[in-house]
Scaffold this motif. Structure first.
Motif, PDB file in Angstrom:
ATOM      1  N   ALA A  64       0.957  -0.856   0.116  1.00 22.27           N
ATOM      2  CA  ALA A  64      -0.268   0.164  -0.527  1.00 22.27           C
ATOM      3  C   ALA A  64       0.815   1.641   0.366  1.00 22.27           C
ATOM      4  O   ALA A  64       0.744   1.861  -0.567  1.00 22.27           O
ATOM      5  N   LYS A  65       1.661   1.154   0.569  1.00 20.41           N
ATOM      6  CA  LYS A  65       2.815   2.896   1.038  1.00 20.41           C
ATOM      7  C   LYS A  65       3.350   2.525  -0.083  1.00 20.41           C
ATOM      8  O   LYS A  65       3.394   3.598  -0.999  1.00 20.41           O
ATOM      9  N   GLY A  66       3.840   1.434  -1.155  1.00 14.99           N
ATOM     10  CA  GLY A  66       4.405   1.466  -2.602  1.00 14.99           C
ATOM     11  C   GLY A  66       3.331   2.252  -3.682  1.00 14.99           C
ATOM     12  O   GLY A  66       3.984   2.915  -4.781  1.00 14.99           O
ATOM     13  N   LYS A 114       4.150   5.729  -5.420  1.00 17.20           N
ATOM     14  CA  LYS A 114       3.909   5.899  -7.074  1.00 17.20           C
ATOM     15  C   LYS A 114       3.578   6.560  -7.291  1.00 17.20           C
ATOM     16  O   LYS A 114       3.330   7.173  -8.643  1.00 17.20           O
ATOM     17  N   MET A 115       2.269   6.933  -7.152  1.00 18.62           N
ATOM     18  CA  MET A 115       1.076   8.047  -7.275  1.00 18.62           C
ATOM     19  C   MET A 115       1.771   8.689  -7.630  1.00 18.62           C
ATOM     20  O   MET A 115       1.566   9.831  -8.207  1.00 18.62           O
ATOM     21  N   LEU A 116       2.602   9.324  -6.202  1.00 22.26           N
ATOM     22  CA  LEU A 116       2.559  10.717  -5.913  1.00 22.26           C
ATOM     23  C   LEU A 116       4.228  11.558  -7.300  1.00 22.26           C
ATOM     24  O   LEU A 116       4.411  11.986  -7.853  1.00 22.26           O
ATOM     25  N   LEU A 123      -3.528  12.649   3.412  1.00 21.23           N
ATOM     26  CA  LEU A 123      -4.671  11.746   4.079  1.00 21.23           C
ATOM     27  C   LEU A 123      -4.738  10.651   4.149  1.00 21.23           C
ATOM     28  O   LEU A 123      -6.183   9.711   3.988  1.00 21.23           O
ATOM     29  N   ILE A 124      -4.329  10.019   2.889  1.00 21.43           N
ATOM     30  CA  ILE A 124      -4.180   8.339   2.912  1.00 21.43           C
ATOM     31  C   ILE A 124      -2.788   7.489   4.072  1.00 21.43           C
ATOM     32  O   ILE A 124      -2.199   8.342   4.182  1.00 21.43           O
ATOM     33  N   GLU A 125      -4.307   7.237   5.242  1.00 24.00           N
ATOM     34  CA  GLU A 125      -3.086   5.805   5.455  1.00 24.00           C
ATOM     35  C   GLU A 125      -2.624   4.578   5.132  1.00 24.00           C
ATOM     36  O   GLU A 125      -3.363   4.850   4.495  1.00 24.00           O
ATOM     37  N   THR A 126      -1.794   3.469   4.801  1.00 23.49           N
ATOM     38  CA  THR A 126      -1.626   3.239   4.088  1.00 23.49           C
ATOM     39  C   THR A 126      -1.423   1.311   5.608  1.00 23.49           C
ATOM     40  O   THR A 126      -1.139   1.884   6.842  1.00 23.49           O
TER      41      THR A 126
END
Length: 780
Positions: free
Chosen positions: A53-55, A59-61, A76-79
């Motif tokens: 999930a962190k990856g 990647k989206m950034l 705002l996204i917790e993984t």
């Protein structure tokens, strides 16, 4: 935005599955200002159990086009992972499952979810292939009440379609809460689909692509010819058929085919399209999966000198060759669908093969996949970016003529087409758009609650004022709206003329004014073509008149005795940006791409943009105080022709104030802009003219040094330095000293001087001509 979007009762969302779709859905929720818990499986290797999930977030950034509207949204996204953190689903109001398309794996997850989620927490699947009834088999009554399908389209930030499927046991209030959140917070147009394979858009879209590919091979049509015939004449995006397949992935074709083949009932026309595709199988095996691979039906071949040549796949040989521009379609065929479908030869045969099959299949799906023709048309326009829906295309051909030709060829005529007869599927009656139902009656096209569209207002009324490039409309509640109507909504003397005419009319009859339109782009800026015409005949006085006239008109808007709110969406460049900057407030669609781009074509902003940006920077809480920080920020933004890639980024760049509004759903922009304007009416007074304490000669010296450094590094061209110097002259106050006060009018005079000097320069003229000819900036 978060405070507005929690009205649906959804204050936190959990997304399970951080693949392309799941991560993109999580990003769009975060774009709305809502916290997200993103979970995935524990990786087989490595110490970090949340690595997958962190990856996905990392990647989206780095992804372009960006899933995040602002890098701040990513915070705002917790993984986490499913094994350790699934119990945290109890914190959430909606759980979106976006894992692998396998029924057994989904059902296993639902069993675990049932043990930890709160009753009344919505659970939805992003599936596009598995029936809802199968997904909830064996679950409790409560889980069944809380379950629905929410089928997003990729990429979730940019694709507006959301198909929602509910079951007979789904709680209607819960489904409405999810729909309202998806609409208002995530910016989606929700289409209600029935629980049938592929739902609406993918069912028809997959059939369309299969028909188009098969027909091209059968009729000896090249990929370029197919994309020409099956592209813009049918309202299909410029990618056409084969370009679209390259975009979404060649390897997706057999997967969609297998999915629909496994789930559609026997006898469905889709099975007639299924055939062995050795060419496609070889492409996938060799890595030619489209743009994400080594190429697809098109590819860019790199030469030894570093050049790139576009090549196309020969459908007969399977070999690549140089791209071949097809012959122009004869007569009115590009503009008239009925003419195209009756052309003699392979162009007409190919067009009719697509239209005859796809449009009759669409008619068959009414009642089966969707309740009405509007749902199918909207699904294809939103999900596949068609300009016209299938039933709008039928109206262009003529429903009676379509049915007649199908019958003459011995092909089945769908019941809906038979019942329509010669009646169109859409008509305007009493100023309202209506659609034909299965029983032969007409009903009004309904908008979602709270949605107001200018296109509906225009059907039922006449403009209050109109010129060659703009119109003024009464949009209700004491609010008038200026609409740009020229090509790319470019600004010219006709727009300025309407602004000047509108101000006294609005003052006498209305409470407020908004600047708004429903085109793809708000405005691409000043009409450069007209400017170059004036340059070519050395009509310098006319150019000065246009600049002075634009400044005066925008200033009149700014100091009008009523509130003015601009509501941009899409591109708002140059003058399109400046009219926003001169408004009392901005209510921007989330996908607004705004900027002062004049320096890119060798010009300097000339309609008040420089002063407005200096004023915003001086007043912004995000900026350190003083003339040099203000100067540096504004100079950097304008000199580099920076364009915000979202409304959220526009706030960071100061094009939008902290108090300006952002609307996620394009359909709600007019209503939100009206509300913003009306909120300013009570006690309204025009703003006080700003005064500026600018950096003077010392500031210009500092700017020149910075530009020189960029030139030494090869980042800035020699002429960039000249243009930057002209901009610096304006932003530092010309001959004014640091201790002097510069008025707004003095700054506008400096703008005019810099603009005219720039437009007389042959190097600027070369840049403008290159932009008009190629659409790309010239780096001279």
């Amino acid at each position: 935005m978060a405070a507005e979007n929690t009205a649906a009762g959804i204050k936190k969302v959990c997304v399970i599955g951080s693949g392309t779709m799941g991560a993109g859905i999580a990003a769009q929720v975060a774009n709305a200002g809502i916290p997200v818990l993103l979970l995935d499986i524990v990786p087989k290797e490595g110490a970090d159990r949340d690595a997958i999930a962190k990856g996905a977030v990392a990647k989206m950034l780095k992804t372009d086009p960006a899933p995040f509207m602002s890098k701040r949204a990513a915070k705002l996204i917790e993984t986490g992972n499913i094994d350790d953190h699934l119990a945290r689903v109890a914190e959430c109001d909606w759980v979106v499952e976006a894992i692998v398309e396998r029924l057994d794996i989904k059902q296993s997850l639902y069993e675990k979810l049932e043990a930890v989620k709160k009753p009344g927490t919505a659970v939805s699947s992003n599936t596009s292939t598995i029936p809802l009834g199968n997904l909830i088999e064996g679950r409790s009554d409560q889980f069944k009440r809380d379950f629905l399908i929410t089928h997003f389209f990729n990429p979730p930030r940019y694709m507006r379609l959301l198909e929602i499927v509910t079951g007979p046991e789904t709680d209607a209030d819960l489904a409405r809460r999810v729909e309202d959140f998806a609409d208002r917070a995530m910016g989606k147009r929700v289409i209600h689909a029935k629980d049938t394979p592929g739902f609406i858009a993918n069912r028809l879209g997959t059939y369309w692509l299969a028909i188009a590919v098969n027909a091209a091979m059968d009729l000896g049509v090249t990929v370029e010819e197919a994309d020409q015939i099956g592209g813009s004449p049918m309202g299909v995006p410029k990618t056409g058929v084969f370009g679209l397949i390259d975009l979404v992935g060649v390897d997706l074709m057999p997967l969609l085919s297998a999915s629909l083949s496994a789930t559609l009932p026997k006898g469905d026309p889709y099975f007639e399209t299924v055939r062995e595709m050795p060419l496609v199988e070889k492409m996938i095996a060799d890595g030619f999966t489209g743009r994400k691979g080594k190429g697809g039906f098109y590819r860019l071949q790199k030469g030894t000198d570093g050049s790139r040549t576009k090549q196309s796949l020969d459908l007969a040989t399977g070999e690549y060759r140089a791209e071949q521009k097809p012959e122009k379609l004869p007569g009115k065929a590009e503009r008239d669908l009925a003419v195209l479908a009756t052309l003699p030869g392979k162009a007409g045969d190919y067009a009719w093969t697509i239209l005859g099959h796809v449009l009759s299949y669409a008619a068959k799906l009414v009642g089966e996949a969707a309740d009405d023709v509007v749902a199918i048309d909207d699904a294809m326009k939103l999900g596949y970016n068609w300009k016209f829906g299938p039933f709008e295309l039928i109206d262009k051909l003529g429903p009676g003529k379509l049915a007649e030709r199908l019958a003459a060829e011995g092909r089945p005529v769908p019941a809906l087409l038979k019942s329509a007869g010669i009646n169109p599927f859409y008509r305007v009656e009493g100023g309202r758009r209506q659609y034909l139902t299965a029983d032969g009656s007409y009903r009004d096209v309904q908008r979602a609650e709270g949605v107001v569209l200018l296109e509906d207002i225009k059907r039922a009324s006449q403009p209050l004022l109109k010129t060659g490039s703009a119109a003024l409309w009464d949009v209700g509640d004491g609010v008038a709206a200026i609409e740009f109507t020229g090509k790319m909504n470019a600004l010219d003397e006709e727009v300025i003329k309407l602004i000047n005419q509108a101000i006294p009319l609005v003052k006498a009859n209305f409470k407020a004014l908004i600047v708004y339109n429903e085109s793809s782009n708000f405005s691409a800026g000043a009409n450069l073509g007209l400017a170059m015409f004036a340059v070519n005949i050395a009509a310098w006085s006319e150019i000065e008149k246009l600049i002075a006239g634009g400044q005066a008109a925008f200033k009149a808007l700014k100091y009008a005795p009523f509130p003015v709110v601009s509501a941009p969406a899409g591109l708002a460049l140059g003058g399109g940006c400046e009219i926003c900057l001169n408004s009392d407030a901005i209510q921007a669609h989330a996908e607004t791409y705004i900027g002062l781009v004049e320096c890119g074509v060798g010009l300097v902003p000339g309609w008040g943009g420089n002063g407005e940006m200096l004023d915003r920077a001086a007043k912004s809480k995000m900026m350190p105080k003083g003339p040099m920080p203000t100067l540096s920020k504004v100079f950097q933004t304008i000199s580099t022709a920076t364009v915000a890639k979202s409304a959220a980024e526009a706030q960071e760049l100061l094009f939008l104030r902290e108090t300006d509004g952002i609307t996620m759903n394009r359909d709600r922009l007019l209503a939100d802009a009206k509300a913003k304007a009306l909120s300013l009416v009570d006690g309204y007074a025009p703003p006080e003219p700003p005064t500026f304490r600018l950096a003077g000669e010392g500031g210009r010296t500092a700017l020149a040094g910075a530009v020189h450094d960029f030139q030494k590094k090869g980042v800035a061209t020699p002429y960039d330095g000249v243009v930057s110097a002209r901009l610096g002259e304006v932003l530092t106050g010309g001959e004014a000293d640091l201790i002097d006060t510069v008025t707004e009018d003095q700054l506008l005079k400096l703008e005019r001087k810099a603009f005219v000097a720039s437009v007389k320069d042959s190097r600027t003229q070369a840049r403008v001509e290159a932009m008009l000819m190629t659409g790309k900036p010239l780096r001279n």
